[in-house]
Design an enzyme around this catalytic site. Sequence first.
Site, PDB file in Angstrom:
ATOM      1  N   GLU A 297     -16.390 -40.307  -9.499  1.00  0.00           N
ATOM      2  CA  GLU A 297     -16.720 -41.671  -9.073  1.00  0.00           C
ATOM      3  C   GLU A 297     -15.520 -42.611  -9.247  1.00  0.00           C
ATOM      4  O   GLU A 297     -15.264 -43.483  -8.415  1.00  0.00           O
ATOM      5  CB  GLU A 297     -17.922 -42.202  -9.861  1.00  0.00           C
ATOM      6  CG  GLU A 297     -19.230 -41.497  -9.546  1.00  0.00           C
ATOM      7  CD  GLU A 297     -19.580 -41.590  -8.067  1.00  0.00           C
ATOM      8  OE1 GLU A 297     -19.642 -42.716  -7.528  1.00  0.00           O
ATOM      9  OE2 GLU A 297     -19.784 -40.533  -7.439  1.00  0.00           O
ATOM     10  N   TRP A 300     -13.233 -42.026  -6.336  1.00  0.00           N
ATOM     11  CA  TRP A 300     -13.668 -42.770  -5.146  1.00  0.00           C
ATOM     12  C   TRP A 300     -13.142 -44.202  -5.209  1.00  0.00           C
ATOM     13  O   TRP A 300     -12.695 -44.766  -4.200  1.00  0.00           O
ATOM     14  CB  TRP A 300     -15.196 -42.798  -5.053  1.00  0.00           C
ATOM     15  CG  TRP A 300     -15.801 -41.674  -4.285  1.00  0.00           C
ATOM     16  CD1 TRP A 300     -16.414 -40.563  -4.781  1.00  0.00           C
ATOM     17  CD2 TRP A 300     -15.873 -41.549  -2.851  1.00  0.00           C
ATOM     18  NE1 TRP A 300     -16.855 -39.761  -3.756  1.00  0.00           N
ATOM     19  CE2 TRP A 300     -16.533 -40.343  -2.560  1.00  0.00           C
ATOM     20  CE3 TRP A 300     -15.421 -42.336  -1.786  1.00  0.00           C
ATOM     21  CZ2 TRP A 300     -16.774 -39.909  -1.262  1.00  0.00           C
ATOM     22  CZ3 TRP A 300     -15.659 -41.907  -0.486  1.00  0.00           C
ATOM     23  CH2 TRP A 300     -16.329 -40.711  -0.224  1.00  0.00           C
ATOM     24  N   TRP A 329     -24.957 -55.052  17.303  1.00  0.00           N
ATOM     25  CA  TRP A 329     -25.763 -55.459  16.151  1.00  0.00           C
ATOM     26  C   TRP A 329     -26.779 -56.522  16.571  1.00  0.00           C
ATOM     27  O   TRP A 329     -26.516 -57.338  17.452  1.00  0.00           O
ATOM     28  CB  TRP A 329     -24.864 -56.020  15.047  1.00  0.00           C
ATOM     29  CG  TRP A 329     -23.789 -55.099  14.578  1.00  0.00           C
ATOM     30  CD1 TRP A 329     -22.446 -55.235  14.788  1.00  0.00           C
ATOM     31  CD2 TRP A 329     -23.940 -53.884  13.830  1.00  0.00           C
ATOM     32  NE1 TRP A 329     -21.758 -54.195  14.223  1.00  0.00           N
ATOM     33  CE2 TRP A 329     -22.647 -53.343  13.623  1.00  0.00           C
ATOM     34  CE3 TRP A 329     -25.046 -53.207  13.320  1.00  0.00           C
ATOM     35  CZ2 TRP A 329     -22.437 -52.162  12.925  1.00  0.00           C
ATOM     36  CZ3 TRP A 329     -24.834 -52.022  12.619  1.00  0.00           C
ATOM     37  CH2 TRP A 329     -23.546 -51.514  12.427  1.00  0.00           C
ATOM     38  N   ASN A 364     -26.148 -47.586  -8.018  1.00  0.00           N
ATOM     39  CA  ASN A 364     -25.340 -47.096  -6.901  1.00  0.00           C
ATOM     40  C   ASN A 364     -26.168 -46.390  -5.832  1.00  0.00           C
ATOM     41  O   ASN A 364     -25.929 -46.575  -4.628  1.00  0.00           O
ATOM     42  CB  ASN A 364     -24.243 -46.158  -7.400  1.00  0.00           C
ATOM     43  CG  ASN A 364     -23.273 -45.780  -6.302  1.00  0.00           C
ATOM     44  OD1 ASN A 364     -22.649 -46.644  -5.697  1.00  0.00           O
ATOM     45  ND2 ASN A 364     -23.161 -44.490  -6.009  1.00  0.00           N
ATOM     46  N   TRP A 382     -23.113 -54.834   9.229  1.00  0.00           N
ATOM     47  CA  TRP A 382     -22.835 -54.503   7.828  1.00  0.00           C
ATOM     48  C   TRP A 382     -22.063 -55.590   7.116  1.00  0.00           C
ATOM     49  O   TRP A 382     -22.169 -55.746   5.885  1.00  0.00           O
ATOM     50  CB  TRP A 382     -22.061 -53.183   7.742  1.00  0.00           C
ATOM     51  CG  TRP A 382     -20.764 -53.178   8.478  1.00  0.00           C
ATOM     52  CD1 TRP A 382     -20.551 -52.806   9.775  1.00  0.00           C
ATOM     53  CD2 TRP A 382     -19.484 -53.590   7.974  1.00  0.00           C
ATOM     54  NE1 TRP A 382     -19.224 -52.958  10.115  1.00  0.00           N
ATOM     55  CE2 TRP A 382     -18.539 -53.429   9.031  1.00  0.00           C
ATOM     56  CE3 TRP A 382     -19.045 -54.076   6.746  1.00  0.00           C
ATOM     57  CZ2 TRP A 382     -17.184 -53.738   8.880  1.00  0.00           C
ATOM     58  CZ3 TRP A 382     -17.695 -54.386   6.597  1.00  0.00           C
ATOM     59  CH2 TRP A 382     -16.793 -54.218   7.647  1.00  0.00           C
ATOM     60  N   TRP A 405     -20.063 -50.210   1.910  1.00  0.00           N
ATOM     61  CA  TRP A 405     -20.815 -50.700   3.062  1.00  0.00           C
ATOM     62  C   TRP A 405     -20.409 -49.972   4.337  1.00  0.00           C
ATOM     63  O   TRP A 405     -21.263 -49.591   5.154  1.00  0.00           O
ATOM     64  CB  TRP A 405     -20.633 -52.216   3.214  1.00  0.00           C
ATOM     65  CG  TRP A 405     -21.705 -52.938   2.457  1.00  0.00           C
ATOM     66  CD1 TRP A 405     -21.639 -53.407   1.176  1.00  0.00           C
ATOM     67  CD2 TRP A 405     -23.019 -53.227   2.928  1.00  0.00           C
ATOM     68  NE1 TRP A 405     -22.838 -53.973   0.818  1.00  0.00           N
ATOM     69  CE2 TRP A 405     -23.701 -53.888   1.875  1.00  0.00           C
ATOM     70  CE3 TRP A 405     -23.696 -53.012   4.127  1.00  0.00           C
ATOM     71  CZ2 TRP A 405     -25.029 -54.316   1.996  1.00  0.00           C
ATOM     72  CZ3 TRP A 405     -25.015 -53.434   4.251  1.00  0.00           C
ATOM     73  CH2 TRP A 405     -25.654 -54.073   3.195  1.00  0.00           C
TER      74      TRP A 405
END
Length: 495
Positions: A297, A300, A329, A364, A382, A405
């Site tokens: 993690e 990342w 969208w 998360n 988003w 996102w």
Amino acid sequence: MSNQQSTGRHLVWFRTDLRVHDNPALYHAMTTAQSQAQQVLAVYFVTPEQWRQHGLGERKIRLMQNAVHNLKQALAERGVELLVLHAGTFNHSLQLLQQLVLELDIRHISFNNEYEVNECKRDILCYRWANIHQVNVHRFHDQCLIPPGAVLTKTNLPFKVYSPFRKAWLAQAERQLSAPLPSPAALQQPSSTTSTTWQQILTEPLRRALTLTDQCPDARWFDDESSAHHALHNFLQQQGRHYHQRRDFPALDATSQLSTALSLGLLSPRQCLFAASQANQGLLAGGTAGLDSWINELTWREFYRHLLVACPDLCKHQAFKPETERVKWRDAEADFQAWCDGRTGYPIVDAAQQQLLTTGWMHNRLRMVSAMFLSKHLLIDWRRGEAFFNQYLVDADLASNNGGWQWSASTGADGVPYFRIFNPTTQSQRFDADGQFLIRYLPQLTSLPATSRHQPNAFERQQTGYPDAIVDHAFARQRALNAFKALKQENPTDE
């Protein structure tokens, strides 16, 4: 780095590195000054207008101010005065910095790099000005273990996919990971260099910019370095070894929740990775499954920072995949507001939103569920969700928030395929089987049987006052699939 001068006062410029341990800029300035009998001063700029432009919320800003207050005390114990100046914007902070350097005859400025576009521009302008005025600038990397741009493909390009990045990053990290820097020894300075004296010799414009620090503790979140170290130690000794098994269950206290400390700079990535490796048989991979998973993690987090530098348009609200800018969208304000408020009629989504609004943090797994619901079920841009999270998260961080996102919305680097769309109900059943997390934030569902909490029927909704679902899952899924498929129909060459 400029090397025109070797004498004079040192200035340490603090930003998102509000700690005295493993702080390269502070350590360099203090150890150099100590060896040459020089003086060290520190500065922090309060920039509320810039923070508002960046969409930070009041709770995160309050934690930042608390952390600065604690840092000021920690530096004072080491013989360094921290001047806190109200600047408004980055441009104003540069003006004040230049005045401070000239008035106090500063010959060395030390700071740790920040990677966002506005911050990089500010630091480049600082360097150019300092070079003209023969002031040394000492810049350090501390937000990543491996500096952005140093982990590249065989063709010397930035990685756009996580797995090969991780492999290359691990190869370097295993060689380069070293023990964190200690807190510098306290300076032995003449008594004449008290905080009052520093302030008295400033001219009126700078004196007017001085602002007092205070502390208004957040009942849920710590804001000091000592507590961050304690939390890191406890996590690694207790939850860390089972992290891989329990991390996805939001009702459990199974994650480190150190993201806030990292975003404030109370901890450095190196401190976290070194402590984790020490607890993991000295390994960054191939040790205990739980600690391996947590280190993954953190990797990342590094990946998203490297992307931010490689693709600066990410700081400018641009999708990583250019073709997804053509997604149609929906302009659905009522649906967006229902998502913000936790009134979608999907319990796991609504409980996640309530956790965010109540605590300033979201688990998360639920960040992915919530983000995918907005971008796929509601087909709302988003970027609107990213901004909302940024406003309410106490661990608000551009690289990680944007990366998460765009991953969920299938617009980002190594994002989920567009046809992967979480079913909120099955996610809830899988990761909160008895609905304990749901009733923590949706107490009206407490009276329902555990199996009904994930998707109450019409009678149960009426009975508890819980709203109807704002969209049918099957309908929403197909709508999202159609929207993304339309991109390929418009341009069949898109990959």
